[in-house]
Design a protein around this motif. Structure first.
Motif, short mmCIF file in Angstrom:
data_model
loop_
_atom_site.label_atom_id
_atom_site.label_comp_id
_atom_site.label_asym_id
_atom_site.label_seq_id
_atom_site.Cartn_x
_atom_site.Cartn_y
_atom_site.Cartn_z
N MET A 161 0.84 -1.19 0.00
CA MET A 161 0.00 0.00 0.00
C MET A 161 0.87 1.25 0.00
O MET A 161 1.83 1.35 0.73
N LEU A 162 0.52 2.22 -0.84
CA LEU A 162 1.25 3.47 -0.83
C LEU A 162 1.03 4.18 0.51
O LEU A 162 -0.05 4.12 1.10
N ILE A 163 2.09 4.85 1.00
CA ILE A 163 1.99 5.54 2.28
C ILE A 163 0.88 6.58 2.24
O ILE A 163 0.13 6.76 3.19
N SER A 164 0.74 7.28 1.10
CA SER A 164 -0.30 8.31 1.02
C SER A 164 -1.68 7.69 1.18
O SER A 164 -2.55 8.25 1.83
N SER A 165 -1.90 6.51 0.62
CA SER A 165 -3.19 5.84 0.79
C SER A 165 -3.40 5.47 2.24
O SER A 165 -4.50 5.57 2.78
N PHE A 166 -2.33 4.99 2.90
CA PHE A 166 -2.42 4.62 4.31
C PHE A 166 -2.83 5.81 5.14
O PHE A 166 -3.71 5.72 6.00
N PHE A 169 0.88 8.17 15.98
CA PHE A 169 1.96 8.19 16.96
C PHE A 169 1.79 7.09 18.00
O PHE A 169 2.78 6.49 18.45
N ASP A 170 0.55 6.80 18.37
CA ASP A 170 0.32 5.67 19.27
C ASP A 170 0.85 4.37 18.65
O ASP A 170 1.41 3.52 19.35
N ARG A 171 0.69 4.22 17.34
CA ARG A 171 1.23 3.03 16.67
C ARG A 171 2.75 3.03 16.67
O ARG A 171 3.39 1.99 16.84
N ILE A 172 3.35 4.20 16.47
CA ILE A 172 4.82 4.30 16.50
C ILE A 172 5.35 3.79 17.85
O ILE A 172 6.36 3.08 17.91
N GLN A 224 7.98 -0.83 8.95
CA GLN A 224 6.58 -0.82 8.53
C GLN A 224 6.15 0.49 7.88
O GLN A 224 5.07 0.58 7.31
N GLY A 225 6.98 1.52 8.00
CA GLY A 225 6.64 2.81 7.39
C GLY A 225 5.64 3.63 8.16
O GLY A 225 5.07 4.58 7.62
N VAL A 226 5.43 3.31 9.43
CA VAL A 226 4.45 4.08 10.21
C VAL A 226 4.96 5.49 10.49
O VAL A 226 4.20 6.46 10.43
N THR A 227 6.26 5.63 10.77
CA THR A 227 6.81 6.97 11.01
C THR A 227 6.73 7.81 9.74
O THR A 227 6.46 9.02 9.79
N ALA A 228 6.96 7.17 8.59
CA ALA A 228 6.81 7.89 7.32
C ALA A 228 5.37 8.36 7.13
O ALA A 228 5.13 9.51 6.71
N ALA A 229 4.40 7.52 7.46
CA ALA A 229 2.99 7.90 7.35
C ALA A 229 2.66 9.03 8.31
O ALA A 229 1.91 9.96 7.98
#
Length: 327
Positions: free
Chosen positions: A1-6, A56-59, A217-222
């Motif tokens: 999934m693209l980060i922008s979509s996420f 941020f909670d996910r990070i 996972q790219g969560v910080t990027a999102a």
């Protein structure tokens, strides 16, 4: 999934604000102002809309992101001593309240805490958390304060025990050195006669820091890109999230992590009706996260008017928690 979509799927439904309304918001003014100057930089406080707060909670749950779990372990071990220092009927003032996981440790350990004042810029996120706390601690007076704690604060007068400030998570590192000193000076005034319990991330192996801000996972990027998604939702901006990249690195001479949003191509975006051009490779600087030494943090606290007390840390010295006596 693209980060922008996420980012878009984790957010609320888009809103089409009027240009005048968008331009009159603090976010609109500050983002347009940031883009009008080079180098471009904006305060990280705008990360924390409802979507950003949840990201941020996910990070904080990521395997690479050590600060949250390390600070929790420190607090779990030293909370009996903290409770003794605070005394009975203490009032807790939390600057930048988030998920409230850490403050629960204090509320459970303190002797009959009288009141809890969580301060946060994200009113929706704060309200949700406050409802849960009231159910868990029915005798506790919970009074959420929706405000920017970096500005002057007007809090209700304390009528019980000592006022204990709580500033976990190393958020102090998001400030410039001058801003950190100013915040601590303001906190010393608000907490006069009480104390501040402060979390501070420590200088360490750059490889550990790099991984923490560039998770697999790219969560910080999102989380970083959500700032642009928020501008699209709230300000009617036209950022193409697929054409911006998350970039985070450790600036060793400055002892800080820097986060940027880097333009992949030459492009333009509109914000509040104004058009802003980006060169390929140009960035919007979204966050600094300064790292401290224990001695350096204690000296900063002294300059702000605090009297440093006990310091607790983990065996690897990744993180530190400080008790600072207010004047």
């Amino acid at each position: 999934m693209l980060i922008s979509s996420f980012v878009q799927r984790t957010g609320e439904a888009p809103v089409a604000p009027t240009l005048r309304r968008a331009a009159d918001t603090a976010f609109g003014r500050d983002l347009a102002g940031a883009l009008a100057h080079r180098p471009r930089t904006i305060s990280p406080k705008y990360f924390y809309d409802a979507t950003g707060s949840h990201l941020f909670d996910r990070i904080c749950e990521l395997p690479e992101y050590y600060p949250t779990r390390t600070e929790l372990r420190i607090l779990q071990q030293c909370v009996p001593e903290i409770a003794r220092l605070a005394g009975p009927r203490a009032e807790i003032v939390e600057f930048g309240a988030g998920s409230l996981r850490k403050v629960r440790l204090l509320l459970q350990a303190f002797e009959a805490p009288a009141r809890y004042l969580p301060i946060d810029i994200s009113g929706e996120h704060l309200a949700e958390a406050a409802v849960l706390l009231r159910a868990e601690f029915p005798k506790l007076d919970v009074q959420p304060v929706v405000a920017d704690y970096t500005q002057g604060l007007a809090l209700p007068a304390s009528t019980t025990g000592r006022r204990i400030g709580f500033f976990p998570g190393s958020t102090l590192g998001n400030f410039t050195p001058e801003e950190a000193l100013a915040f601590l000076q303001g906190a010393a005034e608000v907490l006069r006669g009480g104390a501040l319990l402060l979390g501070a991330d420590l200088v360490k192996d750059p490889g550990v820091l790099h991984a923490a801000y560039n998770d697999a996972q790219g969560v910080t990027a999102a989380f970083n890109l959500n700032l642009l998604a928020r501008a699209n939702r709230e300000l009617g901006a036209s950022f193409d999230l697929d054409q911006f990249a998350h970039y985070a690195f450790y600036n060793a001479p400055q002892q800080r992590i820097e986060m940027h949003l880097v333009s992949r191509v030459r492009q333009a975006a509109t914000v509040c009706g104004e058009r802003f051009e980006f060169d390929e490779g140009e960035s919007l600087h979204t966050e600094n996260s300064y790292k401290f030494t224990i001695d350096g943090l204690r000296e900063l606290a002294r300059r702000a008017g605090f009297r440093p007390g006990p310091v607790w840390t983990d065996p690897e010295r990744l993180f530190s928690v400080h008790w600072l006596h207010a004047p």
